[in-house]
Enzyme design. Structure first.
Site, PDB file in Angstrom:
ATOM      1  N   GLN A  24       0.831  -1.202   0.000  1.00 42.40           N
ATOM      2  CA  GLN A  24       0.000   0.000   0.000  1.00 42.40           C
ATOM      3  C   GLN A  24       0.867   1.254   0.000  1.00 42.40           C
ATOM      4  O   GLN A  24       0.541   2.250  -0.643  1.00 42.40           O
ATOM      5  CB  GLN A  24      -0.930  -0.005   1.218  1.00 42.40           C
ATOM      6  CG  GLN A  24      -2.265   0.651   0.986  1.00 42.40           C
ATOM      7  CD  GLN A  24      -3.062  -0.036  -0.116  1.00 42.40           C
ATOM      8  OE1 GLN A  24      -2.915  -1.226  -0.358  1.00 42.40           O
ATOM      9  NE2 GLN A  24      -3.907   0.717  -0.792  1.00 42.40           N
ATOM     10  N   HIS A  47       2.104   3.098  -3.318  1.00 40.89           N
ATOM     11  CA  HIS A  47       1.229   3.941  -4.128  1.00 40.89           C
ATOM     12  C   HIS A  47       1.683   5.394  -4.146  1.00 40.89           C
ATOM     13  O   HIS A  47       1.667   6.052  -5.183  1.00 40.89           O
ATOM     14  CB  HIS A  47      -0.198   3.907  -3.577  1.00 40.89           C
ATOM     15  CG  HIS A  47      -1.021   2.770  -4.087  1.00 40.89           C
ATOM     16  ND1 HIS A  47      -1.562   2.741  -5.343  1.00 40.89           N
ATOM     17  CD2 HIS A  47      -1.405   1.611  -3.497  1.00 40.89           C
ATOM     18  CE1 HIS A  47      -2.247   1.628  -5.504  1.00 40.89           C
ATOM     19  NE2 HIS A  47      -2.172   0.915  -4.402  1.00 40.89           N
ATOM     20  N   GLU A  68      -9.909   2.503   4.222  1.00 36.97           N
ATOM     21  CA  GLU A  68     -10.274   2.173   2.843  1.00 36.97           C
ATOM     22  C   GLU A  68     -10.189   0.656   2.632  1.00 36.97           C
ATOM     23  O   GLU A  68     -11.101   0.030   2.107  1.00 36.97           O
ATOM     24  CB  GLU A  68      -9.323   2.901   1.889  1.00 36.97           C
ATOM     25  CG  GLU A  68      -9.547   2.593   0.426  1.00 36.97           C
ATOM     26  CD  GLU A  68      -8.437   3.167  -0.447  1.00 36.97           C
ATOM     27  OE1 GLU A  68      -8.646   3.232  -1.676  1.00 36.97           O
ATOM     28  OE2 GLU A  68      -7.369   3.546   0.072  1.00 36.97           O
ATOM     29  N   HIS A  69      -9.061   0.078   3.034  1.00 39.68           N
ATOM     30  CA  HIS A  69      -8.863  -1.373   2.955  1.00 39.68           C
ATOM     31  C   HIS A  69      -8.574  -1.881   4.364  1.00 39.68           C
ATOM     32  O   HIS A  69      -7.701  -1.341   5.052  1.00 39.68           O
ATOM     33  CB  HIS A  69      -7.650  -1.738   2.093  1.00 39.68           C
ATOM     34  CG  HIS A  69      -7.621  -1.094   0.738  1.00 39.68           C
ATOM     35  ND1 HIS A  69      -6.978   0.108   0.499  1.00 39.68           N
ATOM     36  CD2 HIS A  69      -8.140  -1.497  -0.441  1.00 39.68           C
ATOM     37  CE1 HIS A  69      -7.104   0.412  -0.783  1.00 39.68           C
ATOM     38  NE2 HIS A  69      -7.811  -0.533  -1.387  1.00 39.68           N
ATOM     39  N   ASP A 114      -7.316  -5.230  -5.656  1.00 45.02           N
ATOM     40  CA  ASP A 114      -6.910  -4.218  -6.625  1.00 45.02           C
ATOM     41  C   ASP A 114      -7.076  -4.693  -8.058  1.00 45.02           C
ATOM     42  O   ASP A 114      -7.243  -3.873  -8.969  1.00 45.02           O
ATOM     43  CB  ASP A 114      -5.443  -3.828  -6.403  1.00 45.02           C
ATOM     44  CG  ASP A 114      -5.253  -2.929  -5.204  1.00 45.02           C
ATOM     45  OD1 ASP A 114      -6.227  -2.297  -4.769  1.00 45.02           O
ATOM     46  OD2 ASP A 114      -4.113  -2.860  -4.689  1.00 45.02           O
ATOM     47  N   HIS A 126     -53.772  21.236  -1.499  1.00 47.92           N
ATOM     48  CA  HIS A 126     -53.323  19.853  -1.634  1.00 47.92           C
ATOM     49  C   HIS A 126     -54.527  18.919  -1.473  1.00 47.92           C
ATOM     50  O   HIS A 126     -54.717  17.982  -2.263  1.00 47.92           O
ATOM     51  CB  HIS A 126     -52.260  19.516  -0.584  1.00 47.92           C
ATOM     52  CG  HIS A 126     -50.903  20.053  -0.897  1.00 47.92           C
ATOM     53  ND1 HIS A 126     -50.645  21.366  -1.108  1.00 47.92           N
ATOM     54  CD2 HIS A 126     -49.700  19.412  -1.037  1.00 47.92           C
ATOM     55  CE1 HIS A 126     -49.349  21.545  -1.363  1.00 47.92           C
ATOM     56  NE2 HIS A 126     -48.763  20.350  -1.322  1.00 47.92           N
TER      57      HIS A 126
END
Length: 444
Positions: free
Chosen positions: A273, A276, A342-343, A376, A435
């Protein structure tokens, strides 16, 4: 290399836990001032500004903003067969995984002649952004395009930054992935200017664009895809004009592990990770000090050997990455639920049971043989996921990102008559008598 945060012996609230584990800062507001003039320029002058911004930010002035079909087809023809097979496998699995997400239409009969039906309608046209900075992501083409196709979207456009070493066209592997999935509308446009083009459309500059003043790109209904802080700021600026998936921030992994975890697996996943981005977050949460020591030892060896070691060192050494020591698995679950990664990997004894207790995560990877890198590429899930704690309230990209719910109401005369009295009572209580009168006008 990576810092420790010791929470043992401390009883912390959810808010305190969120503060205890820092994240990479993403000041979208600060970037807003930079992207607003870009958005205005693209909205007003179209292709002229798109080329100017490409020259300024990407170092190349593209001849073609819309990539010629021949270039897309040539990229697929020249694609390495092994990579093509990998992309085909990824697309096949992602398609199967997303078909399972399709919602079913339901009809509720509330009384004889009183029916409410729930319809799900795909949006008409979407703009899919594929970044092209530190890394190039043909896998993001698969994730975005396949989800939209399964949802039933008719019009798909992809934008990716022009590359100096590809004659001002996007990365050839990105183009090949588009061709593989049948996407013919691809633009050599990156950054905030791509988001502006999708939101407002753009007119052409010359014959390569279909003629000056001709429509180069039509506006879309929804924009999806990851990007840098300027892409996130541009998405925020056009939200409301179009739908957006999320303001994606730096990528994150959290690993909840106990003494049964394999230290080499954990170290490898933290590094995967971190490669990245220097701002990527890698967090290990564990109650095992012996695991921590083993992971730290394996990190030293693996970081030195990995290709992007400098980038990984910066990410692991940053304040957004840490090893968090907890008293037990119960406290560890509280930490990862507060963090909402996120993960999230679960590398514990009885991992599947533990995973069922997770309430907040973009995606959960269960057990020793489910690394994040599987998601991924070829797991069949989607890798476009909420970051920065947004998993507390939002989901990853899927077919629902491209669909809208519409309620269809159909009553006959008797069914309307049966509820007119309560309808009138409610309308009078809200001082909206017309109405009620609209219902009464239909009764014999």
């Amino acid at each position: 290399m990576i810092s420790r945060i010791d929470l043992r012996g401390r009883t912390l609230s959810t808010a305190e836990l969120r503060r205890a584990i820092p994240r990479a800062e993403l000041d979208v507001e600060a970037a807003t001032g930079t992207v607003e003039p870009i958005i205005v320029a693209v909205r007003e002058r179209g292709a002229v500004e798109l080329r100017d911004f490409a020259e300024r930010f990407d170092g190349v002035r593209p001849e073609y903003l819309r990539v010629p079909r021949a270039a897309i087809e040539a990229a697929l023809a020249e694609l390495d067969p092994e990579l093509r097979a990998a992309l085909e496998l990824s697309a096949e699995r992602v398609r199967a995984g997303h078909e399972a997400q399709l919602p079913k239409e339901r009809t509720v009969l509330l009384a004889p002649g009183a029916e409410v039906r729930q319809r799900w309608i795909p949006v008409r046209r979407v703009g899919l952004y594929v970044p092209g900075g530190l890394a190039l992501y043909p896998s993001s083409v698969v994730m975005n395009v396949v989800a939209a196709q399964v949802a039933g979207v008719e019009g798909l456009a992809v934008a990716s930054p022009p590359q100096k070493d590809n004659e001002g066209l996007p990365d050839p592997t990105v183009l090949a992935a588009c061709a593989l999935l049948g996407v013919e509308e691809v633009y050599a446009v990156g950054g905030a200017q791509a988001i502006a083009m999708f939101a407002y459309g753009a007119v052409g500059e010359n014959d390569a664009d279909g003629g000056a003043g001709a429509e180069l790109c039509a506006p879309v209904d929804v924009i999806t895809g990851p990007g840098n802080i300027y892409v996130a700021a541009a998405k925020r600026a056009v939200r409301g004009v179009v739908g957006i998936d999320a303001e994606a921030g730096p990528t994150e992994i959290a690993i909840l592990a106990d003494a049964t975890a394999n230290a080499d697996h954990v170290a490898a996943d933290l590094i995967s990770q971190a490669e990245h981005d220097p701002n990527a977050a890698s967090v290990l949460v564990t109650d095992s000090e012996s695991l921590v020591e083993a992971v730290e030892e394996r990190l030293l060896e693996r970081v030195a050997a990995t290709k992007h070691s400098q980038r990984v060192r910066i990410a692991l050494g940053g304040p957004q990455s840490a090893i968090v020591l907890v008293d037990d698995l119960e406290q560890g679950l509280a930490v990862v639920n507060a963090y909402a990664a996120e993960h999230l990997e679960i590398q514990t004894e009885n991992a599947a049971t533990v995973a069922e207790r997770v309430r907040s995560a973009g995606a959960i990877f269960v057990g020793a043989y489910s690394p994040v890198s599987l998601g991924d590429y070829v797991a069949g899930s989607n890798h476009v996921l909420p970051t920065g704690g947004c998993a507390h309230f939002s989901s990853g990209l899927g077919v629902m990102s491209f669909m809208k719910s519409v309620q269809v109401i159909e009553y006959d005369e008797a069914a309307l008559a049966a509820v007119t009295a309560p309808l009138v009572a409610l309308s009078v209580s809200e001082d909206l008598p017309a109405h009620g009168e609209a219902a009464q006008a239909r009764l014999r």
